[in-house]
Design an enzyme around this catalytic site. Sequence first.
Site, PDB file in Angstrom:
ATOM      1  N   TYR A 152     -73.762 -44.759 -19.849  1.00 47.20           N
ATOM      2  CA  TYR A 152     -75.052 -44.070 -19.790  1.00 47.20           C
ATOM      3  C   TYR A 152     -75.514 -43.658 -21.184  1.00 47.20           C
ATOM      4  O   TYR A 152     -76.647 -43.944 -21.582  1.00 47.20           O
ATOM      5  CB  TYR A 152     -74.964 -42.852 -18.882  1.00 47.20           C
ATOM      6  CG  TYR A 152     -76.247 -42.050 -18.855  1.00 47.20           C
ATOM      7  CD1 TYR A 152     -77.351 -42.499 -18.135  1.00 47.20           C
ATOM      8  CD2 TYR A 152     -76.363 -40.857 -19.570  1.00 47.20           C
ATOM      9  CE1 TYR A 152     -78.533 -41.786 -18.137  1.00 47.20           C
ATOM     10  CE2 TYR A 152     -77.543 -40.136 -19.565  1.00 47.20           C
ATOM     11  CZ  TYR A 152     -78.621 -40.602 -18.851  1.00 47.20           C
ATOM     12  OH  TYR A 152     -79.803 -39.891 -18.860  1.00 47.20           O
ATOM     13  N   LYS A 156     -78.841 -45.166 -23.243  1.00 49.67           N
ATOM     14  CA  LYS A 156     -79.948 -44.340 -23.721  1.00 49.67           C
ATOM     15  C   LYS A 156     -80.062 -44.377 -25.243  1.00 49.67           C
ATOM     16  O   LYS A 156     -81.167 -44.228 -25.800  1.00 49.67           O
ATOM     17  CB  LYS A 156     -79.789 -42.908 -23.215  1.00 49.67           C
ATOM     18  CG  LYS A 156     -79.943 -42.781 -21.701  1.00 49.67           C
ATOM     19  CD  LYS A 156     -81.278 -43.342 -21.227  1.00 49.67           C
ATOM     20  CE  LYS A 156     -81.495 -43.169 -19.736  1.00 49.67           C
ATOM     21  NZ  LYS A 156     -82.797 -43.714 -19.276  1.00 49.67           N
TER      22      LYS A 156
END
Length: 261
Positions: A152, A156
């Site tokens: 994750y 990002k």
Amino acid sequence: MPRYALITGASSGIGLALAEALARRGQALVLVARQRDALESIACELAQRFGVDVLFRTCDLSEPLQLSGLVHELDQNGLQIELLVNSAGIGSAGAFIDQDWTRERELIELNVLALARLCHAIGYRMAQNGGGRILNIAATGALHPGPWMSSYHASKAYVLHFSEGLREELKGRGVKVSVLCPGPTQTAFFREAGLKPERFAGKRMMSPEELAFLTVKALKRNPAIIIPGWRNRLLAWLPRLAPRWLVRKLAGRRNRLAVQG
């Protein structure tokens, strides 16, 4: 013909809040998400409340064939997209090698590849038409590595750096690019990722409606990076003062404690 904002992940959370904030300002919308029933209901409600044209398209952006179909449809139907909001995204929590690979692949397909594909297709059309705006959604977690949420945080970080690069490439062609880095927000993200939200910000989490209001307001200034809320800006700034090894350890400790078990 109206000029549309296309918003992915528009059936809930930040995407839905941004759709409402834009509709309130008279913006015509194209809503994209997986849940047809939710999208249809939201489209009808926003159209009735704000008197704007609201279209919707059902698409699982993590599926390459569905994504290609959406891009092809957008190329064929001639809709003029003046704002692209890439809000769709998912998270996963736990040690990377212990996760189901299907879930990790879905995360990369959605958070990275789908976002890049839409920026490529719609950004090209914007440049050909002489202008437009792209808003990509990253996270404050993009600013540092995050053990136990490694995929994750990395996805990002891609969104953040890609958006900043794209901004420089497209500013001479009339296309404005900004990236939103929200902190912990009151959405279903934590539950769906298998996390305990109270381990991140507790009652201090920003609502998606407040986040959307501040984001749309900030877009008028055309900033490269939007970090709404002074707490989030502080948390984004503090890691710059610490050595990277310490930032890794602190982020990993927080993420590991937040994993539901």
